[in-house]
Write a protein that holds these residues in place. Structure first.
Motif, PDB file in Angstrom:
ATOM      1  N   LYS A   1      64.300  58.213  11.314  1.00 12.24           N
ATOM      2  CA  LYS A   1      64.271  57.014  10.482  1.00 12.24           C
ATOM      3  C   LYS A   1      65.073  57.300   9.220  1.00 12.24           C
ATOM      4  O   LYS A   1      64.873  58.322   8.568  1.00 12.24           O
ATOM      5  CB  LYS A   1      62.823  56.664  10.122  1.00 12.24           C
ATOM      6  N   SER A   2      66.001  56.415   8.889  1.00 10.77           N
ATOM      7  CA  SER A   2      66.853  56.648   7.720  1.00 10.77           C
ATOM      8  C   SER A   2      67.390  55.325   7.192  1.00 10.77           C
ATOM      9  O   SER A   2      67.406  54.315   7.899  1.00 10.77           O
ATOM     10  CB  SER A   2      68.021  57.576   8.086  1.00 10.77           C
TER      11      SER A   2
ATOM     12  N   GLU B   1      64.932  50.326  -1.528  1.00 10.94           N
ATOM     13  CA  GLU B   1      63.862  50.665  -0.574  1.00 10.94           C
ATOM     14  C   GLU B   1      63.901  52.165  -0.249  1.00 10.94           C
ATOM     15  O   GLU B   1      64.950  52.792  -0.259  1.00 10.94           O
ATOM     16  CB  GLU B   1      64.038  49.871   0.724  1.00 10.94           C
ATOM     17  N   LYS B   2      62.731  52.724   0.051  1.00  9.64           N
ATOM     18  CA  LYS B   2      62.622  54.134   0.406  1.00  9.64           C
ATOM     19  C   LYS B   2      62.046  54.266   1.815  1.00  9.64           C
ATOM     20  O   LYS B   2      61.152  53.513   2.202  1.00  9.64           O
ATOM     21  CB  LYS B   2      61.729  54.877  -0.587  1.00  9.64           C
ATOM     22  N   VAL B   3      62.564  55.231   2.568  1.00  8.72           N
ATOM     23  CA  VAL B   3      62.136  55.420   3.949  1.00  8.72           C
ATOM     24  C   VAL B   3      60.634  55.648   4.043  1.00  8.72           C
ATOM     25  O   VAL B   3      59.964  55.114   4.932  1.00  8.72           O
ATOM     26  CB  VAL B   3      62.891  56.621   4.581  1.00  8.72           C
ATOM     27  N   GLU B   4      60.096  56.420   3.099  1.00 13.89           N
ATOM     28  CA  GLU B   4      58.671  56.753   3.171  1.00 13.89           C
ATOM     29  C   GLU B   4      57.762  55.535   2.989  1.00 13.89           C
ATOM     30  O   GLU B   4      56.564  55.594   3.312  1.00 13.89           O
ATOM     31  CB  GLU B   4      58.314  57.829   2.145  1.00 13.89           C
ATOM     32  N   ASP B   5      58.309  54.442   2.475  1.00 13.03           N
ATOM     33  CA  ASP B   5      57.510  53.217   2.318  1.00 13.03           C
ATOM     34  C   ASP B   5      57.464  52.386   3.600  1.00 13.03           C
ATOM     35  O   ASP B   5      56.767  51.384   3.662  1.00 13.03           O
ATOM     36  CB  ASP B   5      58.064  52.364   1.172  1.00 13.03           C
ATOM     37  N   TRP B   6      58.231  52.812   4.583  1.00 11.47           N
ATOM     38  CA  TRP B   6      58.292  52.059   5.837  1.00 11.47           C
ATOM     39  C   TRP B   6      57.589  52.845   6.953  1.00 11.47           C
ATOM     40  O   TRP B   6      58.190  53.706   7.593  1.00 11.47           O
ATOM     41  CB  TRP B   6      59.743  51.782   6.224  1.00 11.47           C
ATOM     42  N   SER B   7      56.352  52.526   7.170  1.00 11.62           N
ATOM     43  CA  SER B   7      55.644  53.103   8.309  1.00 11.62           C
ATOM     44  C   SER B   7      56.218  52.505   9.593  1.00 11.62           C
ATOM     45  O   SER B   7      56.885  51.464   9.573  1.00 11.62           O
ATOM     46  CB  SER B   7      54.152  52.794   8.224  1.00 11.62           C
ATOM     47  N   ASP B   8      55.963  53.153  10.714  1.00 10.34           N
ATOM     48  CA  ASP B   8      56.416  52.599  11.986  1.00 10.34           C
ATOM     49  C   ASP B   8      55.843  51.206  12.200  1.00 10.34           C
ATOM     50  O   ASP B   8      56.547  50.286  12.648  1.00 10.34           O
ATOM     51  CB  ASP B   8      55.999  53.510  13.146  1.00 10.34           C
TER      52      ASP B   8
END
Length: 394
Positions: free
Chosen positions: A263-264, A229-236
């Motif tokens: 976020k990390s 998983e990548k952080v940028e794929d997880w919106s708030d």
């Protein structure tokens, strides 16, 4: 330059060791490859064991923690859409934990060290320890275009997993043990009121989650995610929706959401290097061991190493007890492996595994049901969570 104890790394373990030694009149210099601002920017743990709280008192850096920290007498385990409280104080004879962010601990220690006039060298390049098996080890580093030599009696390697200290030990003189978990934790920091007054560790078929906090107005939440998983794929929005799915309904209903301020994703692993000493070099904290964060043991294990090394140095300089030097590693490792076991057990019991069969899932639920319905089971969790006693040197 000359000092008695050279400390590599100005994170909380290096700063705490330096402050304790300073109070005993033992001269020390801290050398850190990063800037002070960078050290303070690292978002890390926030649950302090009773032993670490006591050690911060001994170091004289407890005032702000006592004023702003959040003492916790318990936490909750959530599973099967229900919640069970682990009453730490009742189950351990009065012990508790303190919720106070690692960043704040570091800030307090930096302030105290500056006030004491002790030397910390930040932004030091190419830090290297030398002559570790001699009676006069030394450190070299680059600062302002010059190479500096720091002579010392002993070196404390407090520079973390990726630091130079452990790498300075010959491969044939150290053994490493490691377990890598097939998932990580996606963490979000937000200026929102915590959903609960106490931490909630939640097991769910979609994956583990944790509700934590840094203060009465700042929350820290985590989700178990796959390693790819990548952080940028997880919106708030995606994060909050997934968190609500994994929490008991009554908790999810109370969750206050808001913009994330950090976020990390952190991978989970267990790691131990043995021995933790090579000649005049002592490994401290993450330089020697890593635990998955499920049991809140990382920073606290570093503090127990600091406690052992600090008391050892006091014995060496005030009583001439150099015979105790060889006791550092076995003393630390005895407690470390118990904390590794607890962190592994909590991780195994609360997380979902991609290869997990229905049988194993049922075993997890059965174990949770057993330990939370047994006073002995709850006491085992509680005494490990508040922290096992520090091991004596003798």
């Amino acid at each position: 330059m000359n000092t008695q104890v050279a400390i590599i790394g100005a994170g909380p373990s290096g700063l705490l060791l330096g402050q304790l030694l300073h109070h005993q009149g033992i001269d020390n210099v801290i050398v850190e490859r990063q800037s002070g601002e960078y050290v303070l920017s690292r978002i890390r743990a926030g649950v302090l064991e009773q032993g670490m709280v006591d050690l911060l008192h001994e170091a004289g850096v407890h005032q702000r923690m006592e004023k702003e920290g959040l003492p916790h007498d318990g936490f909750e385990l959530a599973f099967d859409n229900r919640r069970v409280r682990v009453a730490l104080d009742e189950l351990t004879g009065g012990s508790r934990v303190m919720v106070y962010g690692q960043t704040e601990v570091t800030r307090d220690l930096m302030t105290a060290r500056e006030a004491a006039g002790a030397t910390t060298i930040y932004a030091a390049g190419n830090v290297q320890p030398h002559a570790l098996e001699s009676d006069r080890p030394y450190i070299t580093f680059e600062k302002d275009g010059e190479t500096v030599r720091l002579n010392c009696d002993y070196i404390a390697g407090c520079d973390g997993y990726h630091g130079v200290s452990r790498q300075s030990i010959p491969n044939d003189r150290i053994k490493e043990f490691e377990k890598v978990y097939p998932f990580g934790w996606l963490g979000v920091l937000s200026d929102t009121p915590p959903v609960s007054d106490e931490l909630i560790y939640a097991r769910h078929e979609r994956g583990f989650s944790l509700c934590s906090m840094r203060s009465a107005t700042r929350s820290r939440y985590y989700l178990q995610v796959a390693l790819d998983e990548k952080v940028e794929d997880w919106s708030d929005e995606r994060f909050w929706e997934e968190l609500k799915r994994r929490l008991p309904e009554d908790v999810a209903h109370k969750l206050v959401t808001g913009p994330s301020i950090e976020k990390s994703i952190a991978p989970l692993r267990s790691f131990v290097a043995e021995p933790m000493q090579y000649g005049r070099l002592f490994l401290v904290g993450d330089a020697a061991h890593i635990v998955p964060p499920t049991g809140a043991k990382g920073l606290n294990l570093a503090a127990s190493d600091v406690n052992t090394l600090y008391r050892l140095m006091v014995k060496v300089y005030q009583e001439g007890r150099t015979d105790l030097i060889e006791r550092y590693s076995p003393t630390c490792l005895k407690r470390i492996w118990k904390a590794e076991r607890f962190s592994w057990w909590m991780t195994s019991m609360l997380h979902t595994f991609s290869e997990q069969e229905d049988f194993n899932s049922r075993l997890q639920l059965a174990e949770l049901d057993y330990v939370t319905s047994s006073k002995a089971g709850l006491a085992t969790i509680a005494e490990n969570y508040v922290g096992l006693p520090y091991e004596p040197l003798e």
